[in-house]
Design a protein around this motif. Sequence first.
Motif, PDB file in Angstrom:
ATOM      1  N   SER A 264       0.835  -1.194   0.000  1.00 39.59           N
ATOM      2  CA  SER A 264       0.000   0.000   0.000  1.00 39.59           C
ATOM      3  C   SER A 264       0.880   1.259   0.000  1.00 39.59           C
ATOM      4  N   SER A 265       0.628   2.208   0.906  1.00 37.21           N
ATOM      5  CA  SER A 265       1.488   3.398   0.942  1.00 37.21           C
ATOM      6  C   SER A 265       2.915   3.043   1.307  1.00 37.21           C
ATOM      7  N   GLY A 266       3.108   1.911   1.978  1.00 38.60           N
ATOM      8  CA  GLY A 266       4.455   1.428   2.250  1.00 38.60           C
ATOM      9  C   GLY A 266       5.201   1.073   0.967  1.00 38.60           C
ATOM     10  N   ALA A 267       4.459   0.688  -0.067  1.00 39.74           N
ATOM     11  CA  ALA A 267       5.082   0.430  -1.365  1.00 39.74           C
ATOM     12  C   ALA A 267       5.657   1.711  -1.953  1.00 39.74           C
ATOM     13  N   VAL A 268       4.944   2.811  -1.762  1.00 39.91           N
ATOM     14  CA  VAL A 268       5.421   4.097  -2.279  1.00 39.91           C
ATOM     15  C   VAL A 268       6.633   4.564  -1.480  1.00 39.91           C
ATOM     16  N   LEU A 269       6.609   4.327  -0.168  1.00 42.46           N
ATOM     17  CA  LEU A 269       7.769   4.670   0.651  1.00 42.46           C
ATOM     18  C   LEU A 269       8.985   3.840   0.240  1.00 42.46           C
ATOM     19  N   ALA A 270       8.792   2.552  -0.010  1.00 38.21           N
ATOM     20  CA  ALA A 270       9.888   1.699  -0.467  1.00 38.21           C
ATOM     21  C   ALA A 270      10.424   2.197  -1.806  1.00 38.21           C
ATOM     22  N   LEU A 271       9.529   2.654  -2.654  1.00 36.82           N
ATOM     23  CA  LEU A 271       9.927   3.188  -3.953  1.00 36.82           C
ATOM     24  C   LEU A 271      10.754   4.456  -3.791  1.00 36.82           C
ATOM     25  N   GLU A 272      10.355   5.315  -2.862  1.00 35.19           N
ATOM     26  CA  GLU A 272      11.119   6.533  -2.593  1.00 35.19           C
ATOM     27  C   GLU A 272      12.510   6.185  -2.048  1.00 35.19           C
ATOM     28  N   ALA A 273      12.580   5.150  -1.207  1.00 32.72           N
ATOM     29  CA  ALA A 273      13.868   4.725  -0.678  1.00 32.72           C
ATOM     30  C   ALA A 273      14.754   4.171  -1.783  1.00 32.72           C
TER      31      ALA A 273
ATOM     32  N   SER B 204      12.183   7.613 -12.457  1.00 36.94           N
ATOM     33  CA  SER B 204      12.918   7.119 -13.626  1.00 36.94           C
ATOM     34  C   SER B 204      14.301   6.586 -13.262  1.00 36.94           C
ATOM     35  N   THR B 205      14.820   6.976 -12.085  1.00 39.40           N
ATOM     36  CA  THR B 205      16.136   6.489 -11.664  1.00 39.40           C
ATOM     37  C   THR B 205      16.075   5.106 -11.027  1.00 39.40           C
ATOM     38  N   VAL B 206      14.867   4.622 -10.757  1.00 42.67           N
ATOM     39  CA  VAL B 206      14.722   3.315 -10.120  1.00 42.67           C
ATOM     40  C   VAL B 206      14.792   2.242 -11.205  1.00 42.67           C
ATOM     41  N   THR B 207      15.999   1.836 -11.512  1.00 37.77           N
ATOM     42  CA  THR B 207      16.203   0.827 -12.556  1.00 37.77           C
ATOM     43  C   THR B 207      16.293  -0.581 -11.979  1.00 37.77           C
ATOM     44  N   ASN B 208      16.172  -0.699 -10.673  1.00 38.01           N
ATOM     45  CA  ASN B 208      16.175  -2.007 -10.014  1.00 38.01           C
ATOM     46  C   ASN B 208      15.021  -2.853 -10.563  1.00 38.01           C
ATOM     47  N   PRO B 209      15.202  -4.176 -10.631  1.00 35.65           N
ATOM     48  CA  PRO B 209      14.065  -5.027 -10.976  1.00 35.65           C
ATOM     49  C   PRO B 209      12.927  -4.831  -9.982  1.00 35.65           C
ATOM     50  N   ALA B 210      11.732  -4.609 -10.491  1.00 36.40           N
ATOM     51  CA  ALA B 210      10.568  -4.367  -9.637  1.00 36.40           C
ATOM     52  C   ALA B 210       9.401  -5.213 -10.121  1.00 36.40           C
ATOM     53  N   LEU B 211       8.717  -5.811  -9.170  1.00 35.72           N
ATOM     54  CA  LEU B 211       7.498  -6.559  -9.442  1.00 35.72           C
ATOM     55  C   LEU B 211       6.359  -5.811  -8.770  1.00 35.72           C
TER      56      LEU B 211
ATOM     57  N   VAL C 171       9.439  -5.454  -4.485  1.00 40.54           N
ATOM     58  CA  VAL C 171       8.077  -5.910  -4.751  1.00 40.54           C
ATOM     59  C   VAL C 171       7.132  -4.884  -4.144  1.00 40.54           C
ATOM     60  N   LEU C 172       6.228  -4.381  -4.951  1.00 43.87           N
ATOM     61  CA  LEU C 172       5.308  -3.319  -4.548  1.00 43.87           C
ATOM     62  C   LEU C 172       3.884  -3.831  -4.708  1.00 43.87           C
ATOM     63  N   TYR C 173       3.177  -3.986  -3.577  1.00 46.30           N
ATOM     64  CA  TYR C 173       1.809  -4.508  -3.624  1.00 46.30           C
ATOM     65  C   TYR C 173       0.801  -3.370  -3.505  1.00 46.30           C
ATOM     66  N   GLU C 174       0.096  -3.142  -4.589  1.00 49.07           N
ATOM     67  CA  GLU C 174      -1.012  -2.197  -4.660  1.00 49.07           C
ATOM     68  C   GLU C 174      -0.738  -0.825  -4.039  1.00 49.07           C
ATOM     69  N   PRO C 175       0.236  -0.095  -4.567  1.00 51.98           N
ATOM     70  CA  PRO C 175       0.379   1.310  -4.151  1.00 51.98           C
ATOM     71  C   PRO C 175      -0.919   2.048  -4.485  1.00 51.98           C
ATOM     72  N   PRO C 176      -1.501   2.771  -3.517  1.00 49.90           N
ATOM     73  CA  PRO C 176      -2.867   3.286  -3.699  1.00 49.90           C
ATOM     74  C   PRO C 176      -2.963   4.625  -4.431  1.00 49.90           C
ATOM     75  N   PHE C 177      -2.252   4.746  -5.533  1.00 59.79           N
ATOM     76  CA  PHE C 177      -2.391   5.945  -6.344  1.00 59.79           C
ATOM     77  C   PHE C 177      -3.828   6.049  -6.880  1.00 59.79           C
ATOM     78  N   ILE C 178      -4.271   7.263  -7.097  1.00 59.77           N
ATOM     79  CA  ILE C 178      -5.537   7.495  -7.804  1.00 59.77           C
ATOM     80  C   ILE C 178      -5.168   8.207  -9.096  1.00 59.77           C
TER      81      ILE C 178
END
Length: 267
Positions: free
Chosen positions: A92-101, A208-215, A116-123
């Motif tokens: 959820s929002s923790g996915a967005v925080l992980a993405l920022e990290a 765009s700088t997050v080139t790590n493999p992401a699921l 791994v990002l599970y359902e970041p709650p963007f609208i």
Amino acid sequence: MNTVTSKDGTKIAFDTVGEGPPLVIVGGALNDRHAAATQAGLLAPNFTVMTYDRRGRGDSGDTPPYAVDREVEDIEALVEEAGGTAFALGHSSGAVLALEAAAAAAAAAPGITKLVLYEPPFIVDDSRPPLPDDYVQHLDELVANSRRDEAVEYFMTVGVGVPAEAIPSMKDSPFWPSLEAIAHTISYDGRIMGDNMAGKPLSSDRWSTVTNPALVIDGGASPPSLRNAVQALVDVLPNARRLTLEGQTHEVDPTVLTPVLVEFFTS
């Protein structure tokens, strides 16, 4: 329980279970480290799993003033404690925080290597109403006026979309007081989400700088807004793919998620 000291001196509490490559689990709004205990236990045969209390929750400190960068630094401290690199699972929002990290790490040390990002709650469209412009401000005002129950209710109804008629039974449940105890952190998650819950497309270059493999994963039984958000994020990340877990919702079954995580992180 263990602690690490974040860059600003805040103590961050965490638990560790298992053996193998380090994996940090980043929880969403109103979750403490215990919320991920079942998931951590299932992953323990394959990974050294770190679950932690985000600042302001559980046994962690909460040095003011709040800033999203401080939470990023908390994750950096955990990764450093783990040896300098780690996988990350964000919900959820923790996915967005992980993405920022991960974005911060991309500009400095290796840090997070796979996500791994599970359902970041963007609208990102009109599939559900956007959040009010004063959403974060209103949460802060409710908490400042000792109206924590109303802050949790506001988050549930306006932020999550829980029907108002479901709130009385939630308030009667044993877990409600624990939500009120960390109600002041709901606005932290609102700040993490930023302007990405306004019904507009995601910025094409923010991560765009997050080139790590992401699921990026969604549940097949989740509402269209969450499923559309997952596709929108996959579209803007340089090295991401989408996976839909049929029959799952925002509260994903750890036994269903575990084999997916093991396959992705060990491949």
